[in-house]
Write a protein that holds these residues in place. Structure first.
Motif, PDB file in Angstrom:
ATOM      1  N   THR A  46      11.439   7.339 -17.654  1.00 54.99           N
ATOM      2  CA  THR A  46      10.271   6.720 -17.849  1.00 54.99           C
ATOM      3  C   THR A  46       9.540   6.564 -16.291  1.00 54.99           C
ATOM      4  OG1 THR A  46      10.591   5.550 -19.888  1.00 54.99           O
ATOM      5  CG2 THR A  46       8.610   5.015 -18.506  1.00 54.99           C
ATOM      6  N   ILE A  47      10.443   6.166 -15.403  1.00 50.69           N
ATOM      7  CA  ILE A  47      10.012   6.172 -14.058  1.00 50.69           C
ATOM      8  C   ILE A  47       9.788   7.404 -13.325  1.00 50.69           C
ATOM      9  CG2 ILE A  47      10.812   5.436 -11.654  1.00 50.69           C
ATOM     10  CD1 ILE A  47      11.578   2.974 -12.758  1.00 50.69           C
ATOM     11  N   GLU A  48      10.451   8.411 -13.972  1.00 51.98           N
ATOM     12  CA  GLU A  48      10.395   9.953 -13.175  1.00 51.98           C
ATOM     13  C   GLU A  48       9.185  10.347 -13.424  1.00 51.98           C
ATOM     14  OE1 GLU A  48      15.060  11.782 -12.964  1.00 51.98           O
ATOM     15  OE2 GLU A  48      13.941  11.719 -14.720  1.00 51.98           O
TER      16      GLU A  48
ATOM     17  N   SER B 211       0.909  -1.215  -0.026  1.00 49.64           N
ATOM     18  CA  SER B 211      -0.040   0.065  -0.177  1.00 49.64           C
ATOM     19  C   SER B 211       0.672   1.206  -0.049  1.00 49.64           C
ATOM     20  CB  SER B 211      -0.856  -0.140   1.117  1.00 49.64           C
ATOM     21  OG  SER B 211      -0.272   0.074   2.445  1.00 49.64           O
ATOM     22  N   VAL B 212       2.028   1.147   0.469  1.00 45.44           N
ATOM     23  CA  VAL B 212       3.052   2.208   0.598  1.00 45.44           C
ATOM     24  C   VAL B 212       4.277   2.237  -0.470  1.00 45.44           C
ATOM     25  CG1 VAL B 212       2.321   2.854   2.764  1.00 45.44           C
ATOM     26  CG2 VAL B 212       4.429   1.469   2.364  1.00 45.44           C
ATOM     27  N   ALA B 213       4.023   1.325  -1.356  1.00 42.22           N
ATOM     28  CA  ALA B 213       5.307   1.066  -2.397  1.00 42.22           C
ATOM     29  C   ALA B 213       4.783   1.255  -3.920  1.00 42.22           C
ATOM     30  CB  ALA B 213       5.836   0.024  -1.818  1.00 42.22           C
ATOM     31  N   SER B 214       5.713   1.494  -4.600  1.00 40.96           N
ATOM     32  CA  SER B 214       5.292   1.326  -6.043  1.00 40.96           C
ATOM     33  C   SER B 214       6.446   0.108  -6.380  1.00 40.96           C
ATOM     34  CB  SER B 214       5.714   2.367  -6.856  1.00 40.96           C
ATOM     35  OG  SER B 214       4.981   3.352  -6.787  1.00 40.96           O
ATOM     36  N   ILE B 215       5.446  -1.058  -6.888  1.00 45.93           N
ATOM     37  CA  ILE B 215       6.290  -2.208  -7.167  1.00 45.93           C
ATOM     38  C   ILE B 215       6.629  -2.355  -8.692  1.00 45.93           C
ATOM     39  CG2 ILE B 215       6.166  -4.662  -7.082  1.00 45.93           C
ATOM     40  CD1 ILE B 215       4.170  -4.548  -4.733  1.00 45.93           C
TER      41      ILE B 215
ATOM     42  N   GLY C  92      10.744  10.697  -3.192  1.00 45.88           N
ATOM     43  CA  GLY C  92      10.644  10.384  -1.709  1.00 45.88           C
ATOM     44  C   GLY C  92       9.800   9.166  -1.559  1.00 45.88           C
ATOM     45  N   SER C  93       9.285   8.891  -2.853  1.00 41.70           N
ATOM     46  CA  SER C  93       8.311   7.618  -2.700  1.00 41.70           C
ATOM     47  C   SER C  93       9.139   6.422  -2.677  1.00 41.70           C
ATOM     48  CB  SER C  93       7.869   7.612  -4.019  1.00 41.70           C
ATOM     49  OG  SER C  93       6.707   8.501  -4.215  1.00 41.70           O
TER      50      SER C  93
ATOM     51  N   GLN D  97      18.964   5.443  -7.708  1.00 43.24           N
ATOM     52  CA  GLN D  97      19.540   6.147  -6.441  1.00 43.24           C
ATOM     53  C   GLN D  97      20.286   7.447  -6.901  1.00 43.24           C
ATOM     54  OE1 GLN D  97      21.687   2.946  -4.460  1.00 43.24           O
ATOM     55  NE2 GLN D  97      19.930   2.038  -3.398  1.00 43.24           N
ATOM     56  N   GLU D  98      20.999   6.887  -8.013  1.00 40.42           N
ATOM     57  CA  GLU D  98      21.832   7.896  -8.762  1.00 40.42           C
ATOM     58  C   GLU D  98      21.032   9.287  -9.138  1.00 40.42           C
ATOM     59  OE1 GLU D  98      24.291   5.822 -11.622  1.00 40.42           O
ATOM     60  OE2 GLU D  98      25.994   6.021 -10.175  1.00 40.42           O
ATOM     61  N   ALA D  99      19.582   8.768  -9.530  1.00 36.05           N
ATOM     62  CA  ALA D  99      18.746   9.748 -10.148  1.00 36.05           C
ATOM     63  C   ALA D  99      18.116  10.467  -9.113  1.00 36.05           C
ATOM     64  CB  ALA D  99      17.894   9.261 -10.993  1.00 36.05           C
ATOM     65  N   GLY D 100      18.384  10.145  -7.553  1.00 35.05           N
ATOM     66  CA  GLY D 100      17.926  10.970  -6.442  1.00 35.05           C
ATOM     67  C   GLY D 100      16.718  10.476  -5.772  1.00 35.05           C
ATOM     68  N   TYR D 101      16.416   9.269  -6.137  1.00 36.48           N
ATOM     69  CA  TYR D 101      15.315   8.526  -5.302  1.00 36.48           C
ATOM     70  C   TYR D 101      16.093   7.993  -4.086  1.00 36.48           C
ATOM     71  CZ  TYR D 101      11.909   8.812  -9.382  1.00 36.48           C
ATOM     72  OH  TYR D 101      11.085   9.171 -10.045  1.00 36.48           O
ATOM     73  N   CYS D 102      15.403   8.344  -3.020  1.00 35.83           N
ATOM     74  CA  CYS D 102      16.021   7.928  -1.755  1.00 35.83           C
ATOM     75  C   CYS D 102      15.313   6.482  -0.998  1.00 35.83           C
ATOM     76  CB  CYS D 102      16.026   9.256  -0.929  1.00 35.83           C
ATOM     77  SG  CYS D 102      14.396   9.948  -0.473  1.00 35.83           S
ATOM     78  N   ASN D 103      14.483   6.222  -1.397  1.00 39.89           N
ATOM     79  CA  ASN D 103      13.629   5.009  -0.691  1.00 39.89           C
ATOM     80  C   ASN D 103      13.391   3.951  -1.761  1.00 39.89           C
ATOM     81  OD1 ASN D 103      13.319   5.846   2.020  1.00 39.89           O
ATOM     82  ND2 ASN D 103      12.021   7.429   0.933  1.00 39.89           N
TER      83      ASN D 103
END
Length: 302
Positions: free
Chosen positions: A53-55, A19-23, A62-63, A85-91
């Motif tokens: 595409t993911i962006e 419920s709190v994650a994009s799989i 922060g997702s 991670q290199e693109a700035g996603y932290c979780n």
């Protein structure tokens, strides 16, 4: 390209709160269609636009994103996580064990049964797709080009193994690719067609006939998975030929890929060979000719 293990965070399937994650399934669209985690998104990590595409789909960096691949054996998911991670996603997390573990934990998934079809029969050579490339060398130079194909087939048994086959090339359609001067290119081709080399007026075709195939089921895709034994006929002379090949099924049939060095002198093409002539100087030509073959075999419509 493979990221350090310590830079990747893993999460077990039974710890995942969907419920709190994009799989995200990072495999190809074809693999995703066969089977995937329920509610998973599909963004193939092999695409150059993977991050972009993911962006667009998950703009909040922060997702929580959980990526998965086929299994723990492969590296697609860790590579995807590292790129995010290199693109700035932290979780970003990698699903431990991949889709294999997801299914083993009896989590919801979608699976499509593959359509069964008979592989047995004769597959004809697709002349337009098939490529035969050659490279001839001496100590200081080389020339390269192509040879046109005339015909060919591959016979597949009921169990899906190759039984027999044939590839016939048109020796009167030798082309040189690396010489831009038309006259010099024609001069080289004429020499190759002459009695010094392949005597194409008398022997207009060369042929490989397949006798036996030994498959290596442990070979990974993209590496040779078959050893083929047969007979090569050039200038009317036959010699045994053993080839390491990659043989793979396609949507329309089979593709065979191989490259090997052929000793032209074994077939009587001895011009410039130091095994037969002395003090050749600038006229020395290597005995071995390199051949690269990508052959497409397809079933004709009934």
């Amino acid at each position: 390209m493979i990221p350090p293990q310590e830079s990747i965070r893993y999460i077990a399937p039974n710890q995942l709160d969907a419920s709190v994650a994009s799989i995200v399934d990072v495999r190809t669209a074809e693999a995703f269609a066969e089977c995937h985690a329920d509610n998973a998104l599909n963004f193939c990590v092999y695409e150059v636009t993977f991050v972009e595409t993911i962006e667009k789909a998950v703009p909040d960096k922060g997702s929580t994103i959980v990526v998965y691949g086929e299994s723990e054996q492969y590296h697609a998911a860790p590579v995807a996580a590292h790129r995010l991670q290199e693109a700035g996603y932290c979780n970003v997390f990698v699903l431990q064990g991949g889709l294999e573990a997801w299914i083993a934990n009896e989590l919801p998934h979608v699976k499509r049964a593959p359509a069964e079809k008979s592989l047995a029969g004769r597959y004809s050579l697709n002349l337009q797709k098939t490529k035969v490339r050659w490279i001839g060398r001496n100590l200081t130079n080389q020339h390269d080009g192509t040879i046109a194909c005339k015909s060919g087939f591959l016979e597949i048994a009921v169990d899906g193994t190759a039984q027999s086959g044939e590839l016939v090339v048109d020796m009167k359609q030798i082309h040189c690719n690396d010489i831009s001067d038309t006259k010099l290119s024609s001069l080289l081709v004429s020499h190759l067609e002459s009695i010094d080399f392949f005597q194409t007026e008398k022997y207009p075709s060369a042929q490989f006939s397949l006798d036996r195939v030994f498959l290596d089921p442990t070979a990974s895709p993209g590496t040779p998975n078959a050893r083929m034994e047969g007979q090569m006929q050039i200038r009317g002379k036959k010699q045994p030929l053993h080839l390491e090949c990659t043989l793979a099924q396609t949507d329309t049939g089979y593709v065979l890929q191989t490259q090997f060095d052929l000793d032209r002198t074994a077939f009587g093409a001895v011009y410039g060979s130091a095994r037969f002539f002395e003090r050749l100087g600038m006229h020395l030509v290597n005995d071995l000719v390199n051949l690269q073959i990508t052959a497409f075999f397809e079933k004709k419509a009934a």
